[in-house]
Structures are given as C-alpha cells and as structure tokens.
Design an enzyme around this catalytic site. Structure first.
Site, PDB file in Angstrom:
ATOM      1  N   LEU A  33     -83.254  -1.897  20.858  1.00  0.00           N
ATOM      2  CA  LEU A  33     -84.104  -2.061  19.683  1.00  0.00           C
ATOM      3  C   LEU A  33     -84.373  -0.711  19.024  1.00  0.00           C
ATOM      4  CD1 LEU A  33     -85.871  -3.813  17.804  1.00  0.00           C
ATOM      5  CD2 LEU A  33     -87.741  -3.451  19.429  1.00  0.00           C
ATOM      6  N   HIS A  34     -84.692   0.287  19.834  1.00  0.00           N
ATOM      7  CA  HIS A  34     -84.938   1.637  19.306  1.00  0.00           C
ATOM      8  C   HIS A  34     -83.709   2.152  18.540  1.00  0.00           C
ATOM      9  CE1 HIS A  34     -85.927   5.846  18.990  1.00  0.00           C
ATOM     10  NE2 HIS A  34     -85.006   6.192  19.868  1.00  0.00           N
ATOM     11  N   LEU A  35     -82.532   2.012  19.124  1.00  0.00           N
ATOM     12  CA  LEU A  35     -81.308   2.474  18.458  1.00  0.00           C
ATOM     13  C   LEU A  35     -81.117   1.784  17.110  1.00  0.00           C
ATOM     14  CD1 LEU A  35     -78.851   2.588  21.484  1.00  0.00           C
ATOM     15  CD2 LEU A  35     -79.712   4.547  20.199  1.00  0.00           C
TER      16      LEU A  35
END
Length: 193
Positions: A33-35
């Site tokens: 999700l962060h990426l």
C-alpha cells in the site's frame, strides 16, 4: 460542519493461513500500500485497523481503506494488491454508513534511544558527552505499548522500522486534512464504525 470527503471505504481481510502468521501478511499488505500511495502521489487515502487491540497490542487481521469513491477505485484499478490475492479477501468499495464517530489514525514515535537523544543534544545545544549523559540518562527512554507494524520507507530508503499506530476516537468531530504515504493521518479523521 464541512462535508466529509471520505465518503467510501474498502475492507481487506487477511485469510487464515497455517503457514504464515497474519502479522507477516499485514506487513506485506502495508508495504505494498505504501509503495502504491507513493507511486500515485496520493494524500487522500487513509487507513484504519477496525480490529486493533491496544491491550495485546495487535492490529488485527482487517485493514480498512478510506477515501472518496474515485480515489479508492483508482487505487483498486492499479492492481497494487494482486501479489497477495491468495492471502486476502477484498470486499467491494462501499459508501460509508451513517456514523456518529470519527477516528484519527496516526503514527506515534517514541523517544526510545537515549544515545540518539544525547547526540541531538550535543549537536543542538553544544553539550559535551558527559553533560549530555547527565541531562539524558540511560533510563530516559519511552516505551510504547501500542500496536505496530514493521515496514520500510520509499523516501528515506530505510529498510525496516516499527510504525506504532494510534487510533484516537473523537466524537462527532470531522477533521479534514491529508494522509501520509502510509495512509496515516496528518490531521485528518476517518469514519469509525
């Protein structure tokens, strides 16, 4: 009161797995999700962990994404989650139900390293080593009893560190704002239900 731009949500459940602990899958999910939030440059998608338990501490096995319907559909269409399809169940994107509470989900950073605090005092205040040790003893560290997730950072390239996550329930108080590249609050609240 301003209209809430967070009008939709999507729940993602970690499926039971005898070989891989749920927190390991949650870490992978959180990292992916962060990426994707970094790639999209999104500051409008927030997260929460509806099953979190501060007493254990544990984040649970459900991640909830919050945002506008358009933002959540853009994220879904990117295919960011397909690598974990065998381990997850994703519900459809839904409209937020009638709510009475909001929650600020944010990162909490502890003052956990006396050595780091001393180096900072030396750099900022011109202390000598012995002065810094007197002002900041080895016992001057903060230990957090919050749920956390191990992750890395795209911007600093730091490989793994704990992100302690706080859920602060607020009554009837919508706080508009942005989210960081982990989906955590930079002052914004999300619906809590």
């Amino acid at each position: 009161m301003l209209a809430n731009p967070v009008d939709s949500y999507q729940d993602i459940y970690i499926l039971p797995n005898q070989e891989i602990a749920p927190h390991i899958i949650m870490e992978k999910l959180f990292s992916l999700l962060h990426l994707e939030l970094v790639r999209l440059g999104s500051q409008h998608i927030g997260i929460s962990f509806p099953e979190h338990d501060n007493n254990k501490p544990c984040l649970g096995s459900r991640l909830r994404l919050h945002g506008t319907s358009a933002d959540l559909h853009e994220l879904a269409l990117s295919g960011w989650i397909t690598r974990l399809d065998d381990y997850l169940y994703c519900e459809d994107i839904k409209s937020v139900p009638e709510i009475r509470q909001y929650c600020v989900v944010s990162r909490v950073q502890a003052k956990s390293s006396p050595a780091r605090l001393r180096r900072r005092a030396i750099r900022r205040h011109g202390f000598h080593d012995e002065e810094a040790k007197k002002v900041i003893p080895d016992t001057a560290f903060e230990r957090l009893e919050l749920p956390f997730i191990m992750t890395g950072s795209c911007s600093t390239k730091q490989p793994r560190f704990p992100v302690f996550i706080s859920h602060k329930i607020i009554q009837d108080e919508l706080m508009n704002g942005n989210f960081n590249s982990y989906g955590l609050s930079l002052g914004a609240s999300v619906p809590w239900f």
